[in-house]
Write a protein that holds these residues in place. Structure first.
Motif, mmCIF file in Angstrom:
data_model
loop_
_atom_site.group_PDB
_atom_site.id
_atom_site.type_symbol
_atom_site.label_atom_id
_atom_site.label_comp_id
_atom_site.label_asym_id
_atom_site.label_seq_id
_atom_site.Cartn_x
_atom_site.Cartn_y
_atom_site.Cartn_z
ATOM 1 N N THR A 196 0.822 -1.214 0.000
ATOM 2 C CA THR A 196 0.000 0.000 0.000
ATOM 3 C C THR A 196 0.855 1.263 0.000
ATOM 4 O O THR A 196 0.322 2.371 -0.150
ATOM 5 C CB THR A 196 -0.922 0.027 1.228
ATOM 6 O OG1 THR A 196 -0.126 -0.038 2.419
ATOM 7 C CG2 THR A 196 -1.881 -1.147 1.200
ATOM 8 N N ALA A 197 2.163 1.079 0.174
ATOM 9 C CA ALA A 197 3.071 2.221 0.139
ATOM 10 C C ALA A 197 4.452 1.748 -0.295
ATOM 11 O O ALA A 197 4.789 0.561 -0.161
ATOM 12 C CB ALA A 197 3.147 2.901 1.502
ATOM 13 N N ILE A 198 5.249 2.671 -0.815
ATOM 14 C CA ILE A 198 6.608 2.341 -1.246
ATOM 15 C C ILE A 198 7.553 3.485 -0.877
ATOM 16 O O ILE A 198 7.130 4.631 -0.678
ATOM 17 C CB ILE A 198 6.702 2.072 -2.769
ATOM 18 C CG1 ILE A 198 6.231 3.297 -3.564
ATOM 19 C CG2 ILE A 198 5.924 0.825 -3.156
ATOM 20 C CD1 ILE A 198 6.392 3.145 -5.072
ATOM 21 N N ILE A 199 8.808 3.134 -0.760
ATOM 22 C CA ILE A 199 9.882 4.127 -0.616
ATOM 23 C C ILE A 199 10.878 3.839 -1.726
ATOM 24 O O ILE A 199 11.326 2.703 -1.894
ATOM 25 C CB ILE A 199 10.567 4.024 0.763
ATOM 26 C CG1 ILE A 199 9.573 4.351 1.875
ATOM 27 C CG2 ILE A 199 11.760 4.973 0.834
ATOM 28 C CD1 ILE A 199 10.137 4.129 3.277
ATOM 29 N N LEU A 200 11.195 4.855 -2.498
ATOM 30 C CA LEU A 200 12.160 4.727 -3.579
ATOM 31 C C LEU A 200 13.549 5.065 -3.041
ATOM 32 O O LEU A 200 13.704 5.996 -2.246
ATOM 33 C CB LEU A 200 11.813 5.671 -4.727
ATOM 34 C CG LEU A 200 10.361 5.646 -5.231
ATOM 35 C CD1 LEU A 200 10.167 6.680 -6.330
ATOM 36 C CD2 LEU A 200 9.987 4.251 -5.712
ATOM 37 N N VAL A 201 14.539 4.306 -3.482
ATOM 38 C CA VAL A 201 15.919 4.552 -3.051
ATOM 39 C C VAL A 201 16.835 4.329 -4.249
ATOM 40 O O VAL A 201 16.687 3.344 -4.972
ATOM 41 C CB VAL A 201 16.352 3.596 -1.914
ATOM 42 C CG1 VAL A 201 17.704 4.035 -1.340
ATOM 43 C CG2 VAL A 201 15.305 3.520 -0.817
ATOM 44 N N HIS A 234 6.131 7.308 0.031
ATOM 45 C CA HIS A 234 6.508 8.043 1.235
ATOM 46 C C HIS A 234 7.711 8.959 1.014
ATOM 47 O O HIS A 234 7.781 10.044 1.581
ATOM 48 C CB HIS A 234 6.824 7.075 2.372
ATOM 49 C CG HIS A 234 5.618 6.442 2.982
ATOM 50 N ND1 HIS A 234 4.423 7.105 3.165
ATOM 51 C CD2 HIS A 234 5.425 5.189 3.485
ATOM 52 C CE1 HIS A 234 3.547 6.314 3.743
ATOM 53 N NE2 HIS A 234 4.129 5.134 3.943
ATOM 54 N N ASP A 235 8.658 8.505 0.215
ATOM 55 C CA ASP A 235 9.871 9.305 0.035
ATOM 56 C C ASP A 235 10.697 8.720 -1.102
ATOM 57 O O ASP A 235 10.457 7.599 -1.559
ATOM 58 C CB ASP A 235 10.715 9.301 1.322
ATOM 59 C CG ASP A 235 11.629 10.526 1.455
ATOM 60 O OD1 ASP A 235 11.847 11.216 0.441
ATOM 61 O OD2 ASP A 235 12.104 10.774 2.581
ATOM 62 N N HIS A 236 11.647 9.503 -1.565
ATOM 63 C CA HIS A 236 12.680 9.024 -2.464
ATOM 64 C C HIS A 236 14.004 9.439 -1.841
ATOM 65 O O HIS A 236 14.305 10.621 -1.710
ATOM 66 C CB HIS A 236 12.529 9.625 -3.862
ATOM 67 C CG HIS A 236 13.509 9.067 -4.853
ATOM 68 N ND1 HIS A 236 13.410 9.299 -6.197
ATOM 69 C CD2 HIS A 236 14.609 8.275 -4.708
ATOM 70 C CE1 HIS A 236 14.396 8.697 -6.833
ATOM 71 N NE2 HIS A 236 15.136 8.067 -5.936
#
Length: 253
Positions: A196-201, A234-236
C-alpha cells in the motif's frame, strides 16, 4: 690389527656427539613480532570493545584470520589510504580490493563475505518493522547496501498498510550516472506484493546525494502512477558515500 674401515668407523662415531652438542647450543627461533601484536590487539578488543579501536585496527582484526602469516597492519593501512573508511573498504568491488598489495582473490572474497553479513544484519533491523519509526535503521541499511556501488541502483522498499517492510528489491541497475526507471513496472510490482506504500531509493556513485532534475521528474511520475491505484510514495532517498538526501525532507515531493 685395525683396518682402514675401523679407523673410519671410530672417526664417524667420535664426531657425532660434537655435532649434536653444537646443534643443542643453537639459539631458539624467535617468533615473528606481529604475533605478540595480534594477542595484544585481541585483548584490547575483548576488554575495551570495538569503539576503543580505530578503523585500521578493526580491519587488522579481520585480516588476522585471512592472512595468518604476515604483519597485517601495513595492509590495513594501505586499504584505508586507498578507499577512505572501513565501510568503503568493505563496499568496494573485489577487483579494486585486489589492486592493494597483500590482498589476493581469496582475501578479497572473504572481505566481501564480511560486508554481506553486515548488510544482512542491517536488513534484519528493519525487516517486518514499522519503517517510519525505524528511519535511522533504514538509512543505515540502505547506505551499507548501496553507498559504495560502482553503478547506480534503483531500489524499492514495499510496505504494507502498517508501513512494515514486505520486500526490498533492486528493480534496475544502470550506469555510473543513470538508471532507467519505468513507473508502470514500479506500480505493477507493488500490486503483485499487495503493498500500500513504497519508498524509492537509489545511489549516486559520484558520492554526491543531491537530487538531479531527472531524479525529481522521475519521482513525480512514479507518484502520479501510484496515486491512481491508491499506493503512497513516502519518500525518495538518494544515497551517497558521504550522506543521503530525502526528497520529502527537501520539500521536493
Amino acid at each position: 690389527m685395525a683396518t682402514q674401515g675401523d679407523d673410519d668407523e671410530r672417526s664417524f662415531f667420535s664426531e657425532a656427539p660434537v655435532r649434536q652438542a653444537t646443534k643443542a647450543r643453537q639459539a631458539p627461533t624467535e617468533k615473528p613480532h606481529y604475533l605478540g601484536h595480534r594477542d595484544r590487539l585481541r585483548e584490547r578488543f575483548a576488554s575495551a570493545g570495538p569503539d576503543a579501536l580505530p578503523d585500521y585496527e578493526l580491519l587488522e582484526l579481520l585480516l588476522f584470520r585471512l592472512i595468518p602469516r604476515a604483519d597485517t597492519k601495513p595492509v590495513a593501512k594501505a586499504l584505508l589510504a586507498r578507499f577512505g573508511t572501513l565501510a568503503e573498504v568493505l563496499g568496494v568491488p573485489v577487483g579494486l580490493l585486489q589492486e592493494v598489495k597483500g590482498i589476493g582473490p581469496a582475501v578479497a572474497i572473504e572481505l566481501k563475505v564480511v560486508a554481506a553479513t553486515a548488510q544482512r544484519m542491517a536488513r534484519g533491523e528493519v525487516q517486518g518493522r514499522e519503517i517510519l519509526s525505524s528511519w535511522q535503521q533504514l538509512l543505515d541499511y540502505c547506505r551499507s547496501a548501496m553507498a559504495f556501488e560502482a553503478r547506480e541502483q534503483f531500489r524499492i522498499l514495499f510496505l504494507d498498510k502498517k508501513n512494515a517492510l514486505i520486500s526490498d528489491e533492486v528493480q534496475q541497475t544502470g550506469t555510473v550516472d543513470h538508471t532507467p526507471v519505468y513507473p508502470r513496472e514500479v506500480v505493477k510490482r507493488a500490486l503483485e506484493l499487495s503493498a500500500t506504500a513504497i519508498i524509492l531509493v537509489h545511489n549516486h556513485p559520484s558520492g554526491d546525494p543531491t537530487p538531479s532534475r531527472a531524479d525529481i521528474a522521475m519521482t513525480k511520475e512514479v507518484i502520479e502512477a501510484a496515486k491512481r491505484l491508491g499506493i503512497s510514495v513516502h519518500d525518495h532517498i538518494i544515497i551517497g558515500r558521504k550522506g543521503y538526501s530525502s526528497m520529502k525532507g527537501l520539500l521536493l515531493i
